[in-house]
Design an enzyme around this catalytic site. Structure first.
Site, PDB file in Angstrom:
ATOM      1  CG  ASP A   1      -1.843   1.171   1.315  1.00 17.71           C
ATOM      2  OD1 ASP A   1      -1.705   2.108   0.500  1.00 17.71           O
ATOM      3  OD2 ASP A   1      -2.715   1.168   2.197  1.00 17.71           O
TER       4      ASP A   1
ATOM      5  CG  ASN B   1       1.497   0.032 -13.151  1.00 21.49           C
ATOM      6  OD1 ASN B   1       1.228   0.547 -14.231  1.00 21.49           O
ATOM      7  ND2 ASN B   1       0.594  -0.659 -12.446  1.00 21.49           N
TER       8      ASN B   1
ATOM      9  CE1 TYR C   1      -2.862   9.796 -13.711  1.00 22.43           C
ATOM     10  CE2 TYR C   1      -2.619  10.948 -15.814  1.00 22.43           C
ATOM     11  CZ  TYR C   1      -2.465   9.800 -15.042  1.00 22.43           C
ATOM     12  OH  TYR C   1      -1.906   8.680 -15.601  1.00 22.43           O
TER      13      TYR C   1
ATOM     14  CE  LYS D   1       0.796   9.093 -13.620  1.00 17.66           C
ATOM     15  NZ  LYS D   1       1.425   7.882 -13.070  1.00 17.66           N
TER      16      LYS D   1
END
Length: 241
Positions: free
Chosen positions: A60, A87, A163, A167
């Protein structure tokens, strides 16, 4: 002994496709990192049923105890780690109108950036024991500062600021951890899988299959000692940072 590869968030989607390809096509022992232990074990057994070598660990990214325990388990069983594929990620933009911007940023960065950084840090001692450590950060063209003002991109008019920011930060993390592994011969790269039909994208109708998304990740995870490092790319080539 087999090459040992840990893939986070590998019980489904691109992570599972990556693990499957590494196990079946390259004969690596893949470790399925999964927040849900049962889901991780199921994925590992499915790979084993097809003749691959696989195991699973509970991982986690929002729990330091979970990360520490995972690193200890890998050290005890394998003594090293050859490949880390970061990932696991979440995408919350536009999914819950009741979620405040602060909460959305906090939750997104906690997993996509902070959690990934903590996992990578925990695995560094194990990666340093590998003859050829390779680390792949799974990012997105949406986090490219170079493309952020390109109005021709399909996502330009869509509000994905949380998001996107996560990234962009992930890309910087990759370069920083490459510096930390300097002198080990490590290959540290960033991969964009593209728009893929997964739970993260709510199985977008224009998305490709998880196997398509895994292609570039697998290529970077299986690089030789003379392979590229500190790159950001997809299957079509380099992406501007």
């Amino acid at each position: 002994m087999s090459t040992i590869a840990l893939i986070t968030g590998a019980n489904q989607g691109i992570g599972l496709a990556t693990a499957t390809r590494l196990a079946k096509d390259h004969d690596y022992h893949v470790i399925i990192g999964s927040r849900n232990s049962a889901a991780g074990e199921k994925a590992a057994k499915a790979i084993e049923a097809e003749g691959g070598k696989a195991s699973s660990i509970q991982l986690d990214l929002t729990s330091d105890d979970s990360i520490t325990a995972a690193a200890k388990t890998i050290e005890t069983r394998f003594g090293r780690l050859d490949i880390l594929v970061n990932n696991a990620a979440i995408l919350l933009d536009g999914k819950d109108p009741k979620l405040s911007l602060r909460d959305m940023l906090t939750r997104t960065l906690e997993t996509n950036v902070i959690g990934t950084a903590c996992v990578t840090k925990a695995m560094l001692p194990l990666l340093r024991k590998s003859a050829l450590p390779r680390v792949v950060f799974v990012s997105s063209r949406m986090g490219s500062l170079g493309l952020a003002t390109d109005r021709s991109t399909m996502w330009y008019a869509i509000d994905y600021k949380t998001y996107d920011a996560s990234k962009a930060a992930l890309n910087m993390l990759a370069l920083n951890y490459s510096r930390e592994l300097e002198g080990t011969g490590a290959r540290v790269n960033v991969a964009c899988p593209g728009l893929i039909k997964t739970n993260l994208t709510q199985y977008h109708k224009y998305g490709g299959q998880p196997e398509d998304g895994a292609r570039r990740i697998v290529e970077l995870a299986t690089l030789g000692k003379d392979g590229p490092t500190e790159t950001f790319s997809n299957s079509e080539g380099l992406i501007p940072w």
